[in-house]
Design a protein around this motif. Structure first.
Motif, PDB file in Angstrom:
ATOM      1  N   GLY A   1       0.796  -1.212   0.000  1.00 48.41           N
ATOM      2  CA  GLY A   1       0.000   0.000   0.000  1.00 48.41           C
ATOM      3  C   GLY A   1       0.835   1.271   0.000  1.00 48.41           C
ATOM      4  O   GLY A   1       2.046   1.268   0.206  1.00 48.41           O
ATOM      5  N   GLU A   2       0.151   2.377  -0.247  1.00 48.89           N
ATOM      6  CA  GLU A   2       0.759   3.707  -0.221  1.00 48.89           C
ATOM      7  C   GLU A   2      -0.258   4.680   0.348  1.00 48.89           C
ATOM      8  O   GLU A   2      -1.269   4.967  -0.300  1.00 48.89           O
ATOM      9  CB  GLU A   2       1.167   4.124  -1.650  1.00 48.89           C
ATOM     10  CG  GLU A   2       1.899   5.437  -1.722  1.00 48.89           C
ATOM     11  CD  GLU A   2       3.200   5.433  -0.958  1.00 48.89           C
ATOM     12  OE1 GLU A   2       3.440   6.423  -0.231  1.00 48.89           O
ATOM     13  OE2 GLU A   2       3.957   4.452  -1.063  1.00 48.89           O
ATOM     14  N   PRO A   3      -0.086   5.159   1.592  1.00 53.89           N
ATOM     15  CA  PRO A   3       1.066   4.934   2.458  1.00 53.89           C
ATOM     16  C   PRO A   3       1.177   3.467   2.896  1.00 53.89           C
ATOM     17  O   PRO A   3       0.173   2.763   2.985  1.00 53.89           O
ATOM     18  CB  PRO A   3       0.810   5.849   3.652  1.00 53.89           C
ATOM     19  CG  PRO A   3      -0.668   6.030   3.670  1.00 53.89           C
ATOM     20  CD  PRO A   3      -1.105   6.026   2.250  1.00 53.89           C
ATOM     21  N   MET A   4       2.425   3.053   3.165  1.00 55.86           N
ATOM     22  CA  MET A   4       2.710   1.652   3.421  1.00 55.86           C
ATOM     23  C   MET A   4       2.022   1.143   4.688  1.00 55.86           C
ATOM     24  O   MET A   4       1.972   1.826   5.702  1.00 55.86           O
ATOM     25  CB  MET A   4       4.225   1.446   3.541  1.00 55.86           C
ATOM     26  CG  MET A   4       4.658  -0.011   3.426  1.00 55.86           C
ATOM     27  SD  MET A   4       4.674  -0.913   4.997  1.00 55.86           S
ATOM     28  CE  MET A   4       6.182  -0.298   5.724  1.00 55.86           C
ATOM     29  N   GLN A   5       1.478  -0.060   4.572  1.00 59.68           N
ATOM     30  CA  GLN A   5       0.937  -0.764   5.723  1.00 59.68           C
ATOM     31  C   GLN A   5       1.739  -2.039   5.949  1.00 59.68           C
ATOM     32  O   GLN A   5       2.144  -2.703   5.000  1.00 59.68           O
ATOM     33  CB  GLN A   5      -0.533  -1.114   5.501  1.00 59.68           C
ATOM     34  CG  GLN A   5      -1.443   0.084   5.320  1.00 59.68           C
ATOM     35  CD  GLN A   5      -2.902  -0.314   5.356  1.00 59.68           C
ATOM     36  OE1 GLN A   5      -3.298  -1.202   6.108  1.00 59.68           O
ATOM     37  NE2 GLN A   5      -3.710   0.359   4.548  1.00 59.68           N
TER      38      GLN A   5
END
Length: 498
Positions: free
Chosen positions: A472-476
């Protein structure tokens, strides 16, 4: 369902400041609907984490963290809006923000979303735990790590030793406009030790696996079962021996790959490519898209006939186990590959509908401030019918590989290269006792899985947890699991990890 609340720091049930949190969350859902939302859900999360690290027989760090907040998701005319807050008194304003986002998105949305139907549930789920890790004395935890480090130092000439323990306790409340209200109390425990030795290069051995150890949805009893001190001498001596070991000449070899390395193999070459958002091309962050297509279901030969893979969120102890996902869908066991044929993907409510299916319960978020994404649960290779010794006996010349050290895979999850910590030589169907350093093997995902001709049985099947799967973006950062027994693969290309 009458709401009960537990205090994360004390571990017992209390009434929190007289607030009826169930009523508060349900009222918020009604408010969102009254402001124009077609659908709404809220996730309220309380989190406590503890991480302990030692290095060279000294305490390096002790970190404790608590976090509380709520994420609100709404849909208007088939478009999502999401907003989150750490202020429980600010829920209505947060809901309005999500509604404004959804309303604006709906005006430019060319492909309105729909959600697959799910059952309405009112339920409580708790990770089965024998020993609450947050009630175990800190000195006991430190003593365990320092004892393991001492045994490593006494056993070999090492450059560095280290150990770590990690614990997580999370209370999740899910409430939606369809009528579901779900409370979950989830525990995680993990740990491992590391031995590093230096010769011509740096060599590392980890137990029970690489990159921080093993993790489980369990209590402190899982740490005790790992027996870190009991394995300290073995990995210390192997780390030292690897500094004098040879590297494997490039060529094709038959391999037996241990469960610890199979974890990474499954994760990268099966787990990520079966995420349906990657298949649709709507998600590409961190791990690319996928070489798979929806029309491959029921047709594509992913592996040999002995390859059977499931996505099992009900697996006891699996880091990817839970009662319900973050869309309120019950945990389930889904057949992904059956007798080598691709049968299913990992799905959420919106993606499953595009395949005329119900959700597979794989929508999860990294905390209250993030939107749910399709994530792996426990992607497990089911055991076969071989004894481990039979796998070894079936190889004239090859290697037994353990523990991942490095990995690389293209953005379609098709071509890969994996490096391991250690390779044990197999000759004439027996382990010779000789070890090799820096082993690397390469392959193409379907060709590799089709070359598998033997999997060990249930007695050798092990479950490993990966607490840091990025997407994901922002990273999860996802918390996922993989179970496997050692497996044999034929004519695999090997080289040297430079």
């Amino acid at each position: 369902m009458k709401f009960i609340e537990f205090n994360l720091l004390e571990g017992f049930i209390i009434v929190r400041g007289g607030i009826d949190l169930e009523k508060k969350l349900k009222d918020l859902i009604d408010y969102a609907l009254g402001q124009g939302a077609d659908y709404a859900d809220i996730r309220h999360i309380e989190l406590e984490e503890e991480e302990i690290k030692t290095e060279d027989q000294e305490v390096q760090s002790i970190n404790n963290r608590t976090d509380t907040g709520a994420g609100i998701r709404v849909m208007i005319n088939g478009a999502w809006g999401f907003a989150a807050t750490s202020d429980l008194d600010n829920l209505e304003q947060t809901a309005l923000k999500a509604i404004r986002i959804a309303d604006a998105s709906s005006k430019v949305n060319r492909n309105p979303l729909e959600l697959a139907e799910k059952e309405i549930r009112d339920d409580f789920y708790e990770t089965p735990v024998e020993k609450d890790p947050f009630k175990v004395d800190l000195n006991e935890k430190l003593e365990l790590l320092l004892k393991a480090e001492k045994k490593m130092v006494e056993s070999a000439d090492l450059f560095q030793t280290g150990g770590s323990l990690s614990f997580r306790k999370e209370k999740k409340i899910y409430c939606d406009s369809e009528g579901s209200y779900l409370v979950q109390k989830l525990y995680e425990s993990g740990g491992g030790i590391t031995a590093k030795a230096v010769g011509d290069d740096l060599q590392v051995r980890n137990y029970p696996c690489g990159f921080g150890g093993n993790y489980s949805k369990a209590g402190y009893e899982f740490i005790e079962e790992l027996d870190l001190a009991g394995h300290a001498r073995e990995i210390a001596r192997e780390a030292e021996a690897l500094t004098e070991a040879e590297e494997i000449p490039a060529g094709e070899y038959d391999l037996v790959i241990d469960s610890s390395q199979m974890t990474l193999q499954i994760h990268e070459s099966i787990g990520h490519p079966i995420e349906l958002d990657r298949v649709f091309g709507s998600e590409a962050a961190f791990a690319g898209t996928s070489f798979l297509k929806p029309e491959m279901l029921g047709e594509f030969k992913y592996g040999s006939e002995i390859i059977n893979v499931v996505a099992d969120a009900t697996c006891p102890g699996g880091l990817g186990s839970f009662g319900y996902d973050d869309e309120g869908v019950p945990a389930q066991k889904v057949k992904i590959i059956e007798d080598g044929i691709l049968e299913n993907f990992l799905t959420s409510r919106e993606t499953a509908l595009e395949l005329d299916q119900s959700s597979g319960g794989a929508a999860l978020a990294d905390g209250w401030s993030k939107l749910p994404l399709i994530r792996m649960t426990n992607i497990n290779l089911e055991p076969g019918d071989h004894e481990f010794d039979e796998l070894i006996a079936g190889i004239e010349y090859g290697f037994y590989l353990k523990n991942n050290r490095s990995w690389s895979i293209d953005d379609l999850r098709l071509n890969f290269q994996f490096g391991c910590e250690i390779a044990y030589e197999i000759k004439a169907g027996e382990l010779t006792g000789k070890i090799y350093k820096n082993p690397v093997y390469t392959g193409s995902t379907p060709e590799f899985w089709r070359s598998c001709d033997g999997i060990a049985g249930e007695e050798d099947w092990q479950l490993y947890g990966v607490p840091n799967c990025g997407k994901g973006e922002p990273m999860q950062s996802g918390h996922v699991g993989h179970g496997s027994a050692p497996a044999r693969f034929r004519n695999v290309e090997m080289g040297v990890d430079k």
